[in-house]
Design a protein around this motif. Structure first.
Motif, short mmCIF file in Angstrom:
data_model
loop_
_atom_site.label_atom_id
_atom_site.label_comp_id
_atom_site.label_asym_id
_atom_site.label_seq_id
_atom_site.Cartn_x
_atom_site.Cartn_y
_atom_site.Cartn_z
N ALA A 186 0.86 -1.22 0.00
CA ALA A 186 -0.16 -0.02 0.00
C ALA A 186 1.01 1.14 -0.21
O ALA A 186 0.39 2.28 -0.59
CB ALA A 186 -0.97 -0.07 1.27
N ALA A 187 2.04 1.25 0.81
CA ALA A 187 2.85 2.26 0.72
C ALA A 187 3.49 2.60 -0.64
O ALA A 187 3.77 3.68 -0.94
CB ALA A 187 3.65 2.23 1.83
N ALA A 188 3.56 1.47 -1.35
CA ALA A 188 4.29 1.65 -2.64
C ALA A 188 3.27 2.51 -3.54
O ALA A 188 3.83 2.74 -4.63
CB ALA A 188 4.56 0.38 -3.27
N PHE A 189 1.96 2.36 -3.28
CA PHE A 189 1.14 3.19 -3.84
C PHE A 189 0.98 4.61 -3.49
O PHE A 189 -0.12 5.13 -3.90
CB PHE A 189 -0.53 2.48 -4.03
CG PHE A 189 -0.54 1.08 -4.97
CD1 PHE A 189 -0.90 1.39 -6.38
CD2 PHE A 189 -0.12 -0.07 -4.44
CE1 PHE A 189 -0.89 0.33 -6.98
CE2 PHE A 189 -0.67 -1.21 -5.49
CZ PHE A 189 -0.62 -1.03 -6.76
N ASN A 190 1.79 4.92 -2.56
CA ASN A 190 1.64 6.27 -2.12
C ASN A 190 0.56 6.55 -1.18
O ASN A 190 0.11 7.61 -1.10
CB ASN A 190 1.93 7.36 -3.28
CG ASN A 190 2.31 8.70 -2.52
OD1 ASN A 190 3.02 8.65 -1.58
ND2 ASN A 190 1.92 9.58 -3.03
N HIS A 191 0.21 5.37 -0.42
CA HIS A 191 -0.81 5.48 0.48
C HIS A 191 -0.34 5.97 1.81
O HIS A 191 0.70 5.53 2.35
CB HIS A 191 -1.51 4.09 0.89
CG HIS A 191 -2.75 4.31 1.61
ND1 HIS A 191 -2.80 4.48 3.10
CD2 HIS A 191 -3.90 4.03 1.20
CE1 HIS A 191 -4.16 4.68 3.41
NE2 HIS A 191 -4.81 4.28 2.36
N LEU A 192 -0.71 7.42 2.13
CA LEU A 192 0.15 8.17 3.14
C LEU A 192 -0.19 7.37 4.52
O LEU A 192 0.98 7.41 5.20
CB LEU A 192 -0.98 9.59 3.36
CG LEU A 192 -0.64 10.36 2.07
CD1 LEU A 192 -1.42 11.57 2.36
CD2 LEU A 192 0.78 10.59 1.66
#
Length: 828
Positions: A186-192
């Motif tokens: 999810a962080a790779a999708f720039n989920h803050l």
């Protein structure tokens, strides 16, 4: 006439068919041209296909074969020139929703095809045969581009992965590694928020290694996006002084405030704690009440039927001083008894697994097994808790009201308060049975009369809300107060509400804050305390310290004392500076002492006494010792206070008061008897010395002036005397001299030399014979060949007979009576 009627009927049918065809066809040529832009210049309507573009610009973007066959759209001037009547608007109102939906769907499908083709084109550009080393920036850029394209295809995968990961982290029986893998994706999708969770993971060491600098950079980046969790993280770094941040309480306060405004729960607790105790802010009970009330409301809303999660507050200092027995050993013992059929052990293990313990993880499946065994043996508590398990439901057990009702009914028939309270709750809520507040009130009353906490709570709720009974705040307060004695979370919350708004009592802000603070510290985030304790037991001290430090920031007293304990024992290697460790430990002890922990007050007094992490201050140390001894009856504080009275440190010297405090310490704690006995002996010696100083023999204590002038001579004299005493004590021991027998000159002299021996043997034999034989047999026969012995020699032999060895007497007595003991044998 008949023909005319036929023609009229035919015209009517044609008109009806025309209207139906027009309605089915959709808008007219003018309407179609104005709404879809796909009509020709002659005004004939053209059917619209899904996925067709409405303008030439959109048609250029689509690279399919269908675009080339489309009819160009008509101009805006032609659209504006066409009149719009009511029929056009009516027709458009019917067709536009369906057309719009088809159009959006077609655009979405076309965009997906286009993006997939773009991804395929990027992948096709790779040369698998040539292995070339790429820089990390190139690899990261290519991956980011692909992830951005995937994000456009599915705009919500990151949120789904984040929610699944957080759900897995909240449940006890899940694989946390899978959860963090989802967070990374999810962080790779720039989920803050996923990025913030990963940054917290590297700060606390949750399934990841420490990386404070990376966490600081990530928090600073997310702060610019306005993420509340990032503000909380950056505030914690400034408060703890890690991640390259110098300790700055003002900056920490700013970030905590911004995070609290963003509804971050931990930040709200941190601000409430600071306003309550005046840490870097003025003391304000009302502001603390606002923050803690928000958090307490969140906690209370998550509690359904159970009492909420069990928080085990393990103080490491108390555990070190009073280790007690290992919980796993106790569980093994009860396990052995339960396997042998002991019902009470089965019930005890079921309750332990139902609530969870310090060393035992909560497991409702095992609790179900043990309660079932107890219920099969006819135990009422087993039936009651089976009902609770099926009423509440869990990950392993599906909620079933009918099964819960069956078990509650059996337990209630046996008079068990848990079953009665469960039946009352089902009738109150209408779970599997019709709602009946009268029956609910009856069951709750029976359970409350037996002291069951759930019955007391529910009875208080009914009187508080007036549900089925007349509202009565005094009775509600009574039952809520009884329920708080068993530690029920909702009882604390309801009392907090009553004190905050003055319902049935005078309004009290401090009492309301205390109740709401207790509720806030029972939230699911309190499980971090058990995680930290588990890390401590596994010798992961740094991870345990960071988690205790975070919980200390939000006001957990047990976390403050444990963090100080780890720093005090030099077990933390995060800072690598003993002076900084002592300063941090001093502040943690100070905060824990401010919340009333007596052991922390004693430790804080020690820090002031020895000057650890602060300046030496005997008066403050004495005040802390006195506070701990008077409020908590701490034996260590009494002993320390007695010593300070004995020495006159920070207070007036008073030996009588010192003796009184020593005696109180021994009475309070039996472990203090030995040190108290030594201290009293020392005190008596000092008293004797003082009495000698006041007697006529006081000149002894004034001889030091003469001794100081010639100390070397006195020292030599003392050493010489000591050396002489040692030499005298270690002198060799001299035995008395014995006459040596003359060596034989020849064989003929042998009988003469053996005469004393023979006489001895004869005397011994004669003595034994005198004991065993009559008096006439006591005569010793003499052989003619034996030399005659004198009377003196015989008397000597008789005197030595008693000193002869036992073996010798037995050997001589075994000889024949007629044998001559002095006669040489043939071999001689």
């Amino acid at each position: 006439m008949i023909k005319a009627n036929k023609w009229v009927c035919l015209l009517v049918m044609l008109l009806v068919l025309g209207l139906q065809a027009e309605e089915l066809q959709g808008p007219t040529a003018d309407a179609a041209g104005s709404s879809t832009g796909l009509g020709t210049g002659t005004g004939t309507a053209t059917p619209t296909l899904p996925g067709e573009a409405s303008t030439q610009a959109e048609a250029d973007e689509v690279t399919t074969a269908e675009t080339e066959s489309r009819v160009p759209a008509e101009s805006n001037e032609r659209k504006a020139a066409k009149p719009k009547d009511a029929t056009e608007f009516a027709t458009r109102s019917k067709v536009m929703p369906a057309a719009l939906l088809e159009r959006l769907w077609a655009d979405s499908v076309m965009r997906q095809h286009k993006l997939k083709a773009e991804i395929a084109r990027i992948e096709a550009q790779r040369q698998p045969t040539e292995v070339s080393e790429q820089t990390p920036e190139q690899i990261e850029g290519k991956h980011c581009k692909i992830l951005q394209l995937l994000d456009l295809i599915n705009p919500f995968p990151a949120q789904t992965m984040y929610e699944n990961a957080m759900d897995m982290l909240a449940k006890p029986h899940t694989d946390k590694r899978v959860a963090f893998t989802l967070l990374k994706k999810a962080a790779a999708f720039n989920h803050l928020k996923a990025r913030a969770e990963l940054a917290w993971a590297v700060v606390l060491g949750h399934w990841m290694d420490f990386d404070f600098n990376h966490a600081a950079d990530e928090f600073e980046s997310l702060v610019n996006e306005g993420v509340p969790e990032a503000h909380m993280g950056l505030g914690f770094l400034y408060s703890a002084g890690v991640g390259g941040k110098n300790v700055s309480q003002p900056l920490a306060l700013i970030h905590y405030t911004l995070a609290a405004l963003g509804d971050n729960t931990l930040a709200q607790m941190a601000m409430g704690y600071r306003y309550l105790y005046g840490i870097n802010v003025p003391i304000s009970c009302e502001k603390a009440l606002i923050q803690y009330k928000r958090v307490a409301k969140k906690v209370a809303s998550k509690i359904t039927f159970a009492n909420g999660p069990i928080v085990h507050r393990v103080r490491l200092l108390d555990e070190l001083e009073n280790p007690g027995s290992d919980e796993t050993e106790i569980v093994d013992y009860y396990q052995l008894l339960a396997d042998k059929g002991d019902v009470q052990s089965q019930v005890g293990l079921g309750q332990l697994y139902y609530q969870g313990g310090k060393a035992i993880q909560q497991d409702h499946q095992k609790a179900l097994e043990y309660f079932t065994q107890a219920a099969n043996a006819g135990n009422a508590i087993g039936f009651a808790f089976l009902g609770k398990l099926y009423l509440e439901g869990s990950e392993q057990i599906k909620a079933d009201n009918d099964t819960a009702l069956k078990y509650f009914s059996k337990a209630s028939e046996m008079g068990d308060p848990v079953g009665q309270s469960g039946l009352g709750l089902m009738y109150l809520k209408g779970l599997g049975v019709p709602k009946d507040t009268i029956k609910a009130l009856s069951y709750f009353t029976q359970a409350a009369d037996q002291g069951w906490v759930d019955g007391q709570l529910q009875l208080g709720n009914m009187y508080f809300t007036g549900n089925g009974v007349k509202a009565d705040y005094k009775l509600a307060f009574k039952y809520f107060n009884l329920a708080t004695q068993s530690g029920h979370v909702l009882a604390y919350y309801n009392l907090g509400v009553m004190n905050a708004y003055g319902m049935g009592m005078l309004r009290s802000c401090p009492a309301a804050v205390e109740f709401f603070k207790t509720v806030s510290e029972r939230g699911r985030w309190s499980s971090r305390l058990m995680h930290a304790y588990s890390d401590y037991k596994k010798n992961r001290i740094d991870k345990a310290y960071m988690q205790y430090s975070l919980m200390a920031e939000v006001g957990y007293e047990v976390a403050q004392s444990n963090a100080a304990f780890l720093l005090d024992r030099e077990e933390v290697h995060v800072f690598n500076d003993r002076h900084e460790d002592l300063i941090r430990a001093f502040y943690y002890w100070k905060r824990a002492a401010g919340q009333g922990y007596s052991a922390a007050q004693v430790k804080l007094g020690d820090y002031y006494y020895y000057g650890w992490g602060t300046a030496t201050d005997f008066e403050t140390a004495a005040a802390l010792y006195r506070k701990a001894s008077e409020q908590q009856y701490n034996a260590q504080a009494m002993f320390n206070l007695g010593y300070m009275h004995e020495q006159g440190l920070g207070m007036k010297k008073d030996w009588h008061l010192a003796k009184r405090l020593y005696d109180l310490a021994a009475e309070t704690n039996s472990d203090a008897k030995v040190p108290v006995a030594l201290a009293l002996f020392k005190l008596q010696m000092l008293a004797k010395i003082e009495s000698i100083k006041e007697s006529p023999y006081r000149f002894i204590f004034y001889m030091d002036e003469n001794i100081a002038a010639n100390w070397d001579l006195y020292m030599i004299t003392v050493l010489t005397l000591l050396l002489g005493i040692i030499m005298y004590m270690r002198r060799p021991f001299q035995q008395p001299d014995q006459p040596a027998a003359a060596p034989p000159d020849d064989i003929a002299a042998a009988p003469v030399n053996l005469a004393p021996v023979g006489a001895e043997a004869a005397a011994v034999a004669g003595a034994e014979g005198a004991v065993r034989a009559p008096p006439a047999a006591a005569t010793i026969p003499q052989d003619s060949s034996a030399p005659s012995t004198s009377a003196a020699a015989f008397a000597t032999a008789a005197a030595n007979a008693n000193a002869a060895p036992e073996g010798a007497s037995s050997s001589t007595s075994a000889a024949p009576d007629g044998a001559n003991v002095n006669t040489l044998g043939p071999t001689d």
